[in-house]
Design a protein around this motif. Structure first.
Motif, mmCIF file in Angstrom:
data_model
loop_
_atom_site.group_PDB
_atom_site.id
_atom_site.type_symbol
_atom_site.label_atom_id
_atom_site.label_comp_id
_atom_site.label_asym_id
_atom_site.label_seq_id
_atom_site.Cartn_x
_atom_site.Cartn_y
_atom_site.Cartn_z
ATOM 1 N N ALA A 2 0.841 -1.200 0.000
ATOM 2 C CA ALA A 2 0.000 0.000 0.000
ATOM 3 C C ALA A 2 0.877 1.252 0.000
ATOM 4 C CB ALA A 2 -0.892 -0.014 1.231
ATOM 5 N N THR A 3 0.275 2.388 -0.344
ATOM 6 C CA THR A 3 0.978 3.664 -0.236
ATOM 7 C C THR A 3 0.331 4.465 0.880
ATOM 8 O OG1 THR A 3 1.522 3.683 -2.579
ATOM 9 C CG2 THR A 3 1.651 5.780 -1.435
ATOM 10 N N TYR A 4 1.165 4.986 1.765
ATOM 11 C CA TYR A 4 0.681 5.735 2.923
ATOM 12 C C TYR A 4 1.162 7.171 2.859
ATOM 13 C CZ TYR A 4 0.141 0.978 4.725
ATOM 14 O OH TYR A 4 -0.198 -0.340 4.878
ATOM 15 N N LYS A 5 0.347 8.071 3.434
ATOM 16 C CA LYS A 5 0.842 9.424 3.668
ATOM 17 C C LYS A 5 1.543 9.379 5.026
ATOM 18 C CE LYS A 5 -0.305 14.315 3.994
ATOM 19 N NZ LYS A 5 -1.353 15.366 3.975
ATOM 20 N N LEU A 6 2.826 9.692 5.027
ATOM 21 C CA LEU A 6 3.632 9.599 6.243
ATOM 22 C C LEU A 6 4.079 10.981 6.691
ATOM 23 C CD1 LEU A 6 5.819 6.567 5.075
ATOM 24 C CD2 LEU A 6 3.802 6.484 6.559
ATOM 25 N N VAL A 7 4.337 11.108 7.987
ATOM 26 C CA VAL A 7 4.875 12.368 8.509
ATOM 27 C C VAL A 7 5.974 12.051 9.514
ATOM 28 C CG1 VAL A 7 3.037 12.556 10.283
ATOM 29 C CG2 VAL A 7 4.337 14.587 9.612
ATOM 30 N N ALA A 8 7.125 12.675 9.304
ATOM 31 C CA ALA A 8 8.210 12.622 10.288
ATOM 32 C C ALA A 8 8.117 13.907 11.105
ATOM 33 C CB ALA A 8 9.561 12.529 9.588
ATOM 34 N N THR A 9 7.934 13.773 12.415
ATOM 35 C CA THR A 9 7.833 14.964 13.262
ATOM 36 C C THR A 9 9.230 15.383 13.700
ATOM 37 O OG1 THR A 9 7.472 13.632 15.243
ATOM 38 C CG2 THR A 9 5.522 14.372 14.050
ATOM 39 N N ALA A 10 9.380 16.697 13.925
ATOM 40 C CA ALA A 10 10.708 17.231 14.222
ATOM 41 C C ALA A 10 10.612 18.391 15.208
ATOM 42 C CB ALA A 10 11.383 17.720 12.937
ATOM 43 N N ALA A 11 11.685 18.605 15.951
ATOM 44 C CA ALA A 11 11.768 19.783 16.820
ATOM 45 C C ALA A 11 11.808 21.036 15.949
ATOM 46 C CB ALA A 11 13.023 19.701 17.689
ATOM 47 N N MET A 12 11.247 22.132 16.469
ATOM 48 C CA MET A 12 11.248 23.395 15.728
ATOM 49 C C MET A 12 12.676 23.794 15.367
ATOM 50 S SD MET A 12 8.127 24.530 15.425
ATOM 51 C CE MET A 12 8.005 26.309 15.448
ATOM 52 N N GLY A 13 12.884 24.143 14.110
ATOM 53 C CA GLY A 13 14.212 24.550 13.663
ATOM 54 C C GLY A 13 14.994 23.450 12.983
ATOM 55 N N LEU A 14 14.518 22.203 13.122
ATOM 56 C CA LEU A 14 15.253 21.075 12.521
ATOM 57 C C LEU A 14 14.566 20.526 11.266
ATOM 58 C CD1 LEU A 14 16.362 18.947 15.626
ATOM 59 C CD2 LEU A 14 17.474 20.929 14.578
ATOM 60 N N GLU A 15 13.488 21.194 10.834
ATOM 61 C CA GLU A 15 12.711 20.646 9.710
ATOM 62 C C GLU A 15 13.550 20.414 8.453
ATOM 63 O OE1 GLU A 15 9.803 23.157 12.195
ATOM 64 O OE2 GLU A 15 11.847 23.393 11.439
ATOM 65 N N SER A 16 14.426 21.366 8.125
ATOM 66 C CA SER A 16 15.203 21.234 6.876
ATOM 67 C C SER A 16 16.181 20.062 6.949
ATOM 68 C CB SER A 16 15.960 22.531 6.573
ATOM 69 O OG SER A 16 16.888 22.814 7.601
ATOM 70 N N ILE A 17 16.686 19.775 8.157
ATOM 71 C CA ILE A 17 17.631 18.661 8.308
ATOM 72 C C ILE A 17 16.894 17.330 8.166
ATOM 73 C CG2 ILE A 17 19.381 17.638 9.821
ATOM 74 C CD1 ILE A 17 19.423 20.359 11.253
ATOM 75 N N VAL A 18 15.726 17.238 8.816
ATOM 76 C CA VAL A 18 14.923 16.012 8.697
ATOM 77 C C VAL A 18 14.480 15.807 7.242
ATOM 78 C CG1 VAL A 18 12.814 14.842 9.434
ATOM 79 C CG2 VAL A 18 14.149 16.135 11.106
ATOM 80 N N ALA A 19 14.057 16.890 6.581
ATOM 81 C CA ALA A 19 13.639 16.795 5.170
ATOM 82 C C ALA A 19 14.780 16.267 4.303
ATOM 83 C CB ALA A 19 13.161 18.153 4.665
ATOM 84 N N ARG A 20 16.000 16.733 4.568
ATOM 85 C CA ARG A 20 17.169 16.251 3.811
ATOM 86 C C ARG A 20 17.376 14.756 4.052
ATOM 87 N NH1 ARG A 20 18.957 15.950 -0.326
ATOM 88 N NH2 ARG A 20 18.666 18.200 -0.519
ATOM 89 N N GLU A 21 17.206 14.317 5.277
ATOM 90 C CA GLU A 21 17.365 12.884 5.587
ATOM 91 C C GLU A 21 16.310 12.048 4.855
ATOM 92 O OE1 GLU A 21 19.154 11.711 9.638
ATOM 93 O OE2 GLU A 21 17.533 13.108 10.114
ATOM 94 N N VAL A 22 15.068 12.540 4.839
ATOM 95 C CA VAL A 22 13.985 11.811 4.141
ATOM 96 C C VAL A 22 14.288 11.746 2.643
ATOM 97 C CG1 VAL A 22 11.523 11.824 3.555
ATOM 98 C CG2 VAL A 22 12.234 12.398 5.887
ATOM 99 N N LYS A 23 14.752 12.875 2.075
ATOM 100 C CA LYS A 23 15.107 12.892 0.642
ATOM 101 C C LYS A 23 16.251 11.930 0.348
ATOM 102 C CE LYS A 23 13.505 17.593 -0.253
ATOM 103 N NZ LYS A 23 13.891 19.005 -0.188
ATOM 104 N N ASP A 24 17.205 11.827 1.270
ATOM 105 C CA ASP A 24 18.330 10.903 1.090
ATOM 106 C C ASP A 24 17.868 9.444 1.067
ATOM 107 O OD1 ASP A 24 20.108 12.992 0.909
ATOM 108 O OD2 ASP A 24 20.844 12.824 2.978
ATOM 109 N N LEU A 25 16.707 9.183 1.684
ATOM 110 C CA LEU A 25 16.139 7.827 1.635
ATOM 111 C C LEU A 25 15.373 7.584 0.327
ATOM 112 C CD1 LEU A 25 14.786 7.398 5.295
ATOM 113 C CD2 LEU A 25 16.830 6.342 4.297
ATOM 114 N N GLY A 26 15.194 8.673 -0.456
ATOM 115 C CA GLY A 26 14.581 8.529 -1.774
ATOM 116 C C GLY A 26 13.139 8.986 -1.875
ATOM 117 N N TYR A 27 12.684 9.828 -0.921
ATOM 118 C CA TYR A 27 11.279 10.255 -0.929
ATOM 119 C C TYR A 27 11.155 11.769 -1.066
ATOM 120 C CZ TYR A 27 11.021 5.525 0.858
ATOM 121 O OH TYR A 27 11.177 4.178 0.998
#
Length: 380
Positions: A2-27
């Protein structure tokens, strides 16, 4: 799958770092305050939990809708196909929060969401009586903000900062996810020396070693979604095997952690051993004013006391002055210091090259970044 809508939660100010990590996983990602959204299958859920160093949790977004009455909340929740995720015996505790919304009573919202899911599950599984809830757990959250309802299911269980290596900690421990983010915001590479002069229980040096050897942060822990029938055990096994293969255990590292408190040094050593990194990090009792380094082009990352406790301020301000004087003797080193002290730069004696606003828990801090001299190129 199945395809899910997923959300990685992050501390304020760290969103861009988490987004980079998610992109590095290929999403692909879209970012809101404290949230990084992406789409993926069961493999994406497992990979995100295993590899995200700086996110707090990974959740499935089951549904979003506006609700101005309890009837609308009930019907909106009941319309979601919960049975595609949860088996008939699923246990599903409901937590909640509400901000600036007509439905402000959180216990009532939790109760109505629970009731609506029960009705949906009974109809889907053709059950007349109550549901036993004796099977795997699915932690559901109802979050209402400005009358918009978001229903999520947590796939992580314990927060992702719980790597499984912390045997002991100090009074105000830095979260592992924040420690990893502080390192990712530097110019450090595994072939450069790394030093934390306020290492406490060793979190920053340990996270540096995990990053340096590309060891998955979730490798030595369990996740709540490992019990779910929709994610075959073979996927978890494969992701762990791939993580083991991706680790570079032969990467030499020069990582130091020092602290004025000898008891914390012992705790740090125990935590490093628990993480399987006991031989890689050198811990030593030392005051920051006694810092020395033999090599050039190293990186310092420090989370010193902020001077917020009564009677601590003068001592902390002296330490900041000492820090500035001793670090100034190492112009090729880059220094990164996180603190909430409003006059840090004045005390340190130098303006930061850059500074970034971050929240360490609920404390608003600045991350002061002093870039060292670049290595000279051979043709210079």
């Amino acid at each position: 799958m199945a395809t899910y809508k997923l959300v990685a939660t992050a501390a304020m100010g760290l969103e861009s770092i988490v987004a980079r990590e998610v992109k590095d996983l290929g999403y692909e990602t879209t970012v809101e305050n404290g949230k990084i959204f992406f789409e993926g299958d069961e493999l994406a859920i497992v990979k995100a939990n295993m590899w995200l160093r700086t996110a707090d949790r990974v959740k499935i977004v089951m549904g979003e809708f506006n609700a101005y009455s309890f009837d609308q909340l009930f019907e909106g929740t009941k319309a979601i196909p919960w049975e595609t995720l949860m088996a008939v015996d699923a246990a599903f505790p409901v937590s909640g929060k509400s901000v600036k919304s007509k439905l402000y009573s959180v216990p009532d919202c939790q109760s109505i969401v629970k009731k609506a899911i029960v009705e949906r599950m009974k109809a889907a599984y053709k059950r007349m009586s109550f549901l036993e809830e004796s099977g795997p757990t699915y932690k559901i959250e109802v979050a209402i903000r400005n009358d918009k309802v978001t229903l999520t299911v947590d796939t992580s269980g314990a927060g992702l900062h719980k790597r499984g290596y912390r045997t002991g900690q100090g009074e105000a421990p830095l979260k592992e996810t924040m420690a990893a983010a502080l390192i990712k915001l530097t110019n450090w590479r595994p072939d450069r020396p790394f030093h934390d002069p306020f290492c406490g229980s060793g979190t920053i040096p340990i996270e540096a070693a995990l990053i340096g050897q590309n060891i998955a942060p979730g490798f030595n822990r369990e996740f709540i979604s490992e019990e779910w029938p929709i994610i075959p055990g073979s996927i978890w096994d494969k992701v762990r095997e791939d993580a083991e293969a991706a680790a570079n255990y032969d990467q030499p590292l020069e990582i130091y952690g020092t602290d004025v408190d000898h008891k914390m040094i012992e705790v740090a050593k125990e935590n490093a051993i628990e993480a399987g990194l006991g031989d890689l990090i050198q811990f030593k009792q030392m005051q920051v004013k006694d810092f020395t380094a033999d090599n050039d082009y190293g990186v310092i990352v420090g989370n010193p006391p902020y001077g917020e406790r009564i009677g601590e301020e003068e001592e902390v301000e002296k330490m900041y002055r000492d820090m500035g004087q001793v670090f100034e003797q190492y112009p090729t080193w880059s220094k990164y210091i996180i603190t909430s002290h409003p006059h840090f730069e004045d005390l340190y004696g130098k303006k930061a090259t850059k500074k970034r606003k971050l929240f360490n828990g609920f404390i608003r801090t600045d991350y002061y970044q002093y870039f060292g001299q670049r290595p000279k190129r051979k043709n210079d």
